[in-house]
Motif scaffolding. Sequence first.
Motif, PDB file in Angstrom:
ATOM      1  N   HIS A 118     -21.359  -2.954  17.161  1.00 63.39           N
ATOM      2  CA  HIS A 118     -21.798  -2.619  15.816  1.00 63.39           C
ATOM      3  C   HIS A 118     -21.167  -1.291  15.422  1.00 63.39           C
ATOM      4  CE1 HIS A 118     -24.993  -5.688  15.626  1.00 63.39           C
ATOM      5  NE2 HIS A 118     -24.957  -5.540  16.946  1.00 63.39           N
ATOM      6  N   GLU A 119     -20.671  -1.202  14.200  1.00 62.94           N
ATOM      7  CA  GLU A 119     -20.054   0.022  13.708  1.00 62.94           C
ATOM      8  C   GLU A 119     -20.884   0.564  12.552  1.00 62.94           C
ATOM      9  OE1 GLU A 119     -17.829   1.573  15.204  1.00 62.94           O
ATOM     10  OE2 GLU A 119     -17.036   0.039  16.521  1.00 62.94           O
ATOM     11  N   PRO A 120     -21.017   1.889  12.445  1.00 63.47           N
ATOM     12  CA  PRO A 120     -21.820   2.476  11.383  1.00 63.47           C
ATOM     13  C   PRO A 120     -21.237   2.212   9.988  1.00 63.47           C
ATOM     14  CG  PRO A 120     -20.738   4.182  12.699  1.00 63.47           C
ATOM     15  CD  PRO A 120     -20.436   2.880  13.335  1.00 63.47           C
ATOM     16  N   PHE A 121     -22.127   2.087   9.022  1.00 66.72           N
ATOM     17  CA  PHE A 121     -21.761   1.849   7.617  1.00 66.72           C
ATOM     18  C   PHE A 121     -22.723   2.673   6.770  1.00 66.72           C
ATOM     19  CE2 PHE A 121     -21.803  -1.327   3.934  1.00 66.72           C
ATOM     20  CZ  PHE A 121     -20.663  -0.796   3.368  1.00 66.72           C
ATOM     21  N   ILE A 122     -22.179   3.568   5.960  1.00 72.48           N
ATOM     22  CA  ILE A 122     -22.985   4.498   5.169  1.00 72.48           C
ATOM     23  C   ILE A 122     -22.725   4.247   3.685  1.00 72.48           C
ATOM     24  CG2 ILE A 122     -23.425   6.936   4.665  1.00 72.48           C
ATOM     25  CD1 ILE A 122     -22.108   7.510   7.479  1.00 72.48           C
TER      26      ILE A 122
ATOM     27  N   HIS B 169     -25.340  -0.897   9.907  1.00 72.16           N
ATOM     28  CA  HIS B 169     -24.181  -1.164  10.757  1.00 72.16           C
ATOM     29  C   HIS B 169     -23.553  -2.490  10.394  1.00 72.16           C
ATOM     30  CE1 HIS B 169     -26.527  -4.042  13.108  1.00 72.16           C
ATOM     31  NE2 HIS B 169     -27.494  -3.162  13.029  1.00 72.16           N
ATOM     32  N   LEU B 170     -22.272  -2.572  10.684  1.00 68.04           N
ATOM     33  CA  LEU B 170     -21.507  -3.800  10.508  1.00 68.04           C
ATOM     34  C   LEU B 170     -21.232  -4.389  11.881  1.00 68.04           C
ATOM     35  CD1 LEU B 170     -18.844  -2.496   7.993  1.00 68.04           C
ATOM     36  CD2 LEU B 170     -20.714  -4.057   7.467  1.00 68.04           C
TER      37      LEU B 170
ATOM     38  N   ILE C 114     -17.052   3.799   5.847  1.00 68.65           N
ATOM     39  CA  ILE C 114     -17.055   3.134   7.149  1.00 68.65           C
ATOM     40  C   ILE C 114     -16.310   4.090   8.073  1.00 68.65           C
ATOM     41  CG2 ILE C 114     -16.453   1.070   8.454  1.00 68.65           C
ATOM     42  CD1 ILE C 114     -16.219  -0.371   5.710  1.00 68.65           C
ATOM     43  N   PRO C 115     -17.041   4.978   8.759  1.00 75.38           N
ATOM     44  CA  PRO C 115     -16.383   6.032   9.543  1.00 75.38           C
ATOM     45  C   PRO C 115     -15.326   5.522  10.525  1.00 75.38           C
ATOM     46  CG  PRO C 115     -18.732   6.442   9.438  1.00 75.38           C
ATOM     47  CD  PRO C 115     -18.508   5.093   8.831  1.00 75.38           C
ATOM     48  N   GLU C 116     -15.586   4.414  11.190  1.00 73.14           N
ATOM     49  CA  GLU C 116     -14.635   3.906  12.180  1.00 73.14           C
ATOM     50  C   GLU C 116     -13.378   3.338  11.532  1.00 73.14           C
ATOM     51  OE1 GLU C 116     -14.971   4.273  15.528  1.00 73.14           O
ATOM     52  OE2 GLU C 116     -16.760   5.424  15.002  1.00 73.14           O
ATOM     53  N   ALA C 117     -13.435   3.026  10.246  1.00 68.79           N
ATOM     54  CA  ALA C 117     -12.273   2.458   9.562  1.00 68.79           C
ATOM     55  C   ALA C 117     -11.279   3.533   9.133  1.00 68.79           C
ATOM     56  CB  ALA C 117     -12.730   1.652   8.349  1.00 68.79           C
TER      57      ALA C 117
END
Length: 177
Positions: free
Chosen positions: A91-95, A84-85, A109-112
């Motif tokens: 915190h936002e997921p980061f794959i 996560h970032l 970055i799904p939320e981006a």
Amino acid sequence: MKSITRFFIFFKIFLVISIFSFSYGVKESSTERFKIENFKEEIRKIDFKFDKFGEVKQYGVLGFYNFIPLEVKDKIIAYACLTHLKVYDRHEPFIAIISLDGKILDYSIPEARKKHLILNSKEIKQQVIGEDKSNVEMDMVAGSTFHVPSINAELKNMLNMFEYKKNIIRRDEKGEQ
């Protein structure tokens, strides 16, 4: 007796004030949100071809880094890593997809995808795809929501964790190492 009573009253007031002075609110969120099993659809959206997910194992304590094997014809070809970032107060997921030789194959970055499309664009991703931990670095202007230095740091952290804990993470490979 009066002085003892005054002392205890003063002491209680002091404790209450100090608790409010030195504490701050932390927004708690469930860690269930950051289980890699919950992001299989997001991993499939990444531009990396594979047949199926490998078995999710409990690898022990790897901090905030979750790995899942990606397979083609029952052979592990890469690993997806979820971390996560830190963004503002959440915190936002980061794959990221990591090759068997420890290089970045792709990331998301799904939320981006909604407001910060540039971070998931091919032109930006090309700066880090194929790079290993010694030279993975994205060069662009940092935004107010997703900071490029934190993205660079997490990419390096993922690759470091993959290398440092490879005997744990890669233990399920069938004679492929």
